[in-house]
Design an enzyme around this catalytic site. Structure first.
Site, PDB file in Angstrom:
ATOM      1  N   ASN A   1      49.564  -6.157  -4.239  1.00 53.26           N
ATOM      2  CA  ASN A   1      48.278  -5.553  -4.584  1.00 53.26           C
ATOM      3  C   ASN A   1      47.913  -4.593  -3.470  1.00 53.26           C
ATOM      4  O   ASN A   1      47.829  -4.997  -2.304  1.00 53.26           O
ATOM      5  CB  ASN A   1      47.183  -6.616  -4.706  1.00 53.26           C
ATOM      6  CG  ASN A   1      47.413  -7.543  -5.897  1.00 53.26           C
ATOM      7  OD1 ASN A   1      48.306  -7.300  -6.725  1.00 53.26           O
ATOM      8  ND2 ASN A   1      46.621  -8.590  -5.981  1.00 53.26           N
TER       9      ASN A   1
ATOM     10  N   ARG B   1      48.901  -8.382 -17.314  1.00 53.48           N
ATOM     11  CA  ARG B   1      48.825  -9.426 -16.284  1.00 53.48           C
ATOM     12  C   ARG B   1      47.462 -10.089 -16.390  1.00 53.48           C
ATOM     13  O   ARG B   1      46.435  -9.414 -16.276  1.00 53.48           O
ATOM     14  CB  ARG B   1      49.023  -8.811 -14.892  1.00 53.48           C
ATOM     15  CG  ARG B   1      48.806  -9.799 -13.765  1.00 53.48           C
ATOM     16  CD  ARG B   1      49.099  -9.229 -12.377  1.00 53.48           C
ATOM     17  NE  ARG B   1      48.869 -10.250 -11.391  1.00 53.48           N
ATOM     18  CZ  ARG B   1      47.915 -10.223 -10.455  1.00 53.48           C
ATOM     19  NH1 ARG B   1      47.125  -9.173 -10.336  1.00 53.48           N
ATOM     20  NH2 ARG B   1      47.771 -11.229  -9.622  1.00 53.48           N
TER      21      ARG B   1
ATOM     22  N   GLU C   1      47.074 -13.421  -4.004  1.00 54.95           N
ATOM     23  CA  GLU C   1      46.452 -13.105  -2.722  1.00 54.95           C
ATOM     24  C   GLU C   1      46.036 -14.325  -1.900  1.00 54.95           C
ATOM     25  O   GLU C   1      44.833 -14.558  -1.659  1.00 54.95           O
ATOM     26  CB  GLU C   1      45.233 -12.193  -2.942  1.00 54.95           C
ATOM     27  CG  GLU C   1      45.568 -10.904  -3.668  1.00 54.95           C
ATOM     28  CD  GLU C   1      44.414  -9.912  -3.695  1.00 54.95           C
ATOM     29  OE1 GLU C   1      43.273 -10.301  -3.410  1.00 54.95           O
ATOM     30  OE2 GLU C   1      44.658  -8.720  -3.979  1.00 54.95           O
TER      31      GLU C   1
ATOM     32  N   GLU D   1      48.489  -4.895  -8.609  1.00 56.83           N
ATOM     33  CA  GLU D   1      47.119  -4.374  -8.685  1.00 56.83           C
ATOM     34  C   GLU D   1      47.039  -3.088  -7.890  1.00 56.83           C
ATOM     35  O   GLU D   1      47.550  -3.014  -6.764  1.00 56.83           O
ATOM     36  CB  GLU D   1      46.091  -5.349  -8.072  1.00 56.83           C
ATOM     37  CG  GLU D   1      45.814  -6.580  -8.884  1.00 56.83           C
ATOM     38  CD  GLU D   1      44.762  -7.486  -8.236  1.00 56.83           C
ATOM     39  OE1 GLU D   1      43.930  -6.986  -7.462  1.00 56.83           O
ATOM     40  OE2 GLU D   1      44.804  -8.690  -8.524  1.00 56.83           O
TER      41      GLU D   1
ATOM     42  N   HIS E   1      44.410 -17.514  -9.726  1.00 55.02           N
ATOM     43  CA  HIS E   1      43.654 -16.345  -9.283  1.00 55.02           C
ATOM     44  C   HIS E   1      42.278 -16.864  -8.841  1.00 55.02           C
ATOM     45  O   HIS E   1      41.241 -16.453  -9.368  1.00 55.02           O
ATOM     46  CB  HIS E   1      43.571 -15.292 -10.391  1.00 55.02           C
ATOM     47  CG  HIS E   1      43.281 -13.896  -9.895  1.00 55.02           C
ATOM     48  ND1 HIS E   1      44.103 -12.817 -10.145  1.00 55.02           N
ATOM     49  CD2 HIS E   1      42.261 -13.408  -9.162  1.00 55.02           C
ATOM     50  CE1 HIS E   1      43.590 -11.718  -9.597  1.00 55.02           C
ATOM     51  NE2 HIS E   1      42.470 -12.054  -8.997  1.00 55.02           N
TER      52      HIS E   1
ATOM     53  N   TYR F   1      45.251  -1.513  -2.153  1.00 55.94           N
ATOM     54  CA  TYR F   1      44.019  -0.754  -2.335  1.00 55.94           C
ATOM     55  C   TYR F   1      43.784   0.280  -1.246  1.00 55.94           C
ATOM     56  O   TYR F   1      43.287   1.359  -1.503  1.00 55.94           O
ATOM     57  CB  TYR F   1      42.820  -1.714  -2.407  1.00 55.94           C
ATOM     58  CG  TYR F   1      42.820  -2.500  -3.699  1.00 55.94           C
ATOM     59  CD1 TYR F   1      42.316  -1.941  -4.864  1.00 55.94           C
ATOM     60  CD2 TYR F   1      43.378  -3.772  -3.762  1.00 55.94           C
ATOM     61  CE1 TYR F   1      42.349  -2.626  -6.058  1.00 55.94           C
ATOM     62  CE2 TYR F   1      43.414  -4.483  -4.959  1.00 55.94           C
ATOM     63  CZ  TYR F   1      42.896  -3.893  -6.112  1.00 55.94           C
ATOM     64  OH  TYR F   1      42.942  -4.567  -7.295  1.00 55.94           O
TER      65      TYR F   1
HETATM   66  C1  FCB Z   1      41.755  -8.043  -5.470  1.00 59.93           C
HETATM   67  C2  FCB Z   1      41.636  -9.163  -6.473  1.00 59.93           C
HETATM   68  C3  FCB Z   1      41.133  -8.733  -7.820  1.00 59.93           C
HETATM   69  C4  FCB Z   1      40.071  -7.672  -7.717  1.00 59.93           C
HETATM   70  C5  FCB Z   1      40.489  -6.566  -6.808  1.00 59.93           C
HETATM   71  C6  FCB Z   1      39.492  -5.450  -6.680  1.00 59.93           C
HETATM   72  O1  FCB Z   1      41.665  -8.555  -4.178  1.00 59.93           O
HETATM   73  O2  FCB Z   1      42.880  -9.786  -6.642  1.00 59.93           O
HETATM   74  O3  FCB Z   1      40.721  -9.867  -8.509  1.00 59.93           O
HETATM   75  O4  FCB Z   1      38.870  -8.237  -7.365  1.00 59.93           O
HETATM   76  O5  FCB Z   1      40.759  -7.068  -5.525  1.00 59.93           O
END
Ligand code: FCB
Length: 462
Positions: free
Chosen positions: A308, A93, A182, A362, A137, A310
């Site tokens: 994505n 990607r 995002e 992500e 992006h 985290y």
């Molecule tokens: C996301 C982004 C990516 C990277 C990660 C850690 O928000 O899409 O580019 O910075 O965080």
């Protein structure tokens, strides 16, 4: 914490058992974005992007760095493609830098920029890797920002032209085209909090930007389909479950509002064709201008949703964006490590909507790591990947239509306002020499993906 924790259902020391939880057609990949790795910021006719400009604002980037060189990927393309292939993944990607291919965001195309992405896509295919392209992006051409950027409706039409141009050039060879990465980050961090490019601080502007991003997504999907898209078409959202910091009714209400603002503001329009009423009420006069027909365009069916993931959001009454934690281990970004939140999030999405195929586009973390000459040890990242991949398997088990998983990131890179200090790569980059070295997590991921592939019928490529 009031949040329930679901026990992980896989023994993580047993990669083979984890691999067995995924079907043969589940695809594995690694992800990057143009501004974070490419460098060559002022070469071969590339135009200025809003991130090139933002990096020059004193104090905007923690280490006062910029993307001029980054990982020097433009000059090291072939070696980097070999590196990706060496991991044995199914897909890569990446994103296109809009100002590299169309310097002003409208009008003339830059042949040298287009040729770079031709080489990238052909190089992936030659190595048996599926190209997953992201159109936006975040690195909008500065010239478009100068005429209003995403706050103006005109940028919607510019984006559609750009999307069509890229499909015309590369579309026959792409597996997937993502419109935006995002939109929440672009709208809120870029236009409300002002900590990302273009650095504006207006809630009303942010709401209008979010609407234009969603509208341009829906209209671009329609336009690409009308041009006979071969690639699958989708959008990537950053999503996190919001949990109340305490059991008070105020914190619970805040968690619901945070969920509505951060998640449903994007997923409701995409899958239901409407904005959540409680957010419209809260925005009041700051609510976006929506023209008749816009919501139906936004709800144009997509082939996949990219998620994505985290961490989670811990909500305290009256303190939006105040990053609180619930006492769990933190990454170097200060983000809580909360793998079961991924299962919870996917389950909620599955409950709320009829989902298309879902990719984790992500997932990863910045961790302390120990570099010795031969190896880079990053045990926390290995554990992060294992637990989150297990969380994806848990979601699949309850029926979420999961199709693939991508690690953020292939290699250490420019982490936006954190500069180069925060390292998310499974491949280490020595910025002084541009040497790439596989971290322990890259070795683990490569071996894990190989185990997944070993279970595939002979000759099947994901
Ligand atoms: C996301 C982004 C990516 C990277 C990660 C850690 O928000 O899409 O580019 O910075 O965080």
């Amino acid at each position: 914490m009031p949040a329930e924790t679901t026990p992980m259902s896989t023994d993580l020391t047993d990669s083979a058992a984890l691999a067995r939880r995924f079907p043969a057609d589940f695809v594995w990949g690694v992800a990057t974005s143009a501004f974070q790795i490419e460098g060559a910021a002022h070469e071969d006719g590339k135009g200025e992007s809003i991130w090139d400009r933002f990096c020059r604002v004193p104090g905007a980037i923690a280490d006062a760095s910029n993307g001029d060189v980054a990982c020097d990927h433009v000059h090291r393309l072939d070696a980097d493609l070999d590196l990706i292939a060496s991991l044995g993944v199914d897909l890569y990607r990446f994103s296109v830098s809009w100002p590299r291919v169309q310097p002003l965001g409208h009008g003339a195309w830059n042949e040298k920029g287009l040729a770079f992405y031709d080489r990238l896509v052909d190089g992936l295919l030659a190595r048996g890797l599926q190209p997953h392209l992201t159109l936006n992006h975040w690195d909008l051409p500065q010239a478009l920002q100068d005429s209003g950027g995403w706050a103006t409706r005109d940028t919607v039409w510019r984006f559609i032209d750009y999307a069509r141009g890229m499909q015309q050039r590369l579309g026959d060879r792409l597996a997937a085209i993502t419109t935006h990465n995002e939109p929440w980050v672009i709208a809120v961090l870029g236009h409300e909090q002002g900590i990302f490019a273009p650095g504006l601080k207006s809630r009303a502007t942010a709401a209008q930007v979010a609407h234009h991003l969603l509208l341009s997504h829906g209209l671009a999907v329609q336009a690409l389909r009308a041009d006979s898209a071969k690639a699958k078409l989708g959008i990537v959202l950053n999503l996190a479950p919001a949990v109340p910091a305490t059991v008070t009714p105020e914190d619970r209400a805040q968690a619901q509002l945070d969920d509505a603002r951060g998640r449903r503001w994007y997923t409701d329009p995409l899958f239901k064709g409407s904005y959540p009423q409680e957010v419209l009420d809260e925005l009041g006069a700051d609510a976006p201008h929506v023209e008749p027909g816009d919501m139906a365009h936004i709800a144009t069916p997509i082939d996949y949703l990219g998620v994505n993931y985290y961490s989670r959001v811990v909500s305290s009454a009256g303190k939006p964006f105040d990053i609180k934690t619930g006492g769990l281990p933190l990454t170097e970004m200060g983000w809580e490590v909360y793998p079961q939140g991924l299962t919870e999030l996917l389950q909620t999405l599955h409950d709320d909507y009829t989902l298309p195929a879902v990719y984790i586009t992500e997932n990863g973390g910045a961790f302390k790591e120990q570099v010795d000459d031969a190896r880079v040890h990053d045990p926390e990242r290995v554990h992060y990947l294992q637990t989150h991949i297990a969380a994806v398997a848990d979601a699949m088990q309850v029926g979420v239509p999961m199709a693939g998983y991508m690690v953020w990131s292939l290699m250490d890179n420019f982490e936006w306002s954190s500069g180069y200090a925060k390292r998310f790569g499974i491949v280490h980059v020595d910025y002084a020499t541009q040497q790439r070295r596989l971290k322990d997590s890259a070795h683990w991921y490569r071996d894990f993906v190989a185990r997944c592939h070993a279970a595939r019928p002979a000759g099947k490529k994901g």
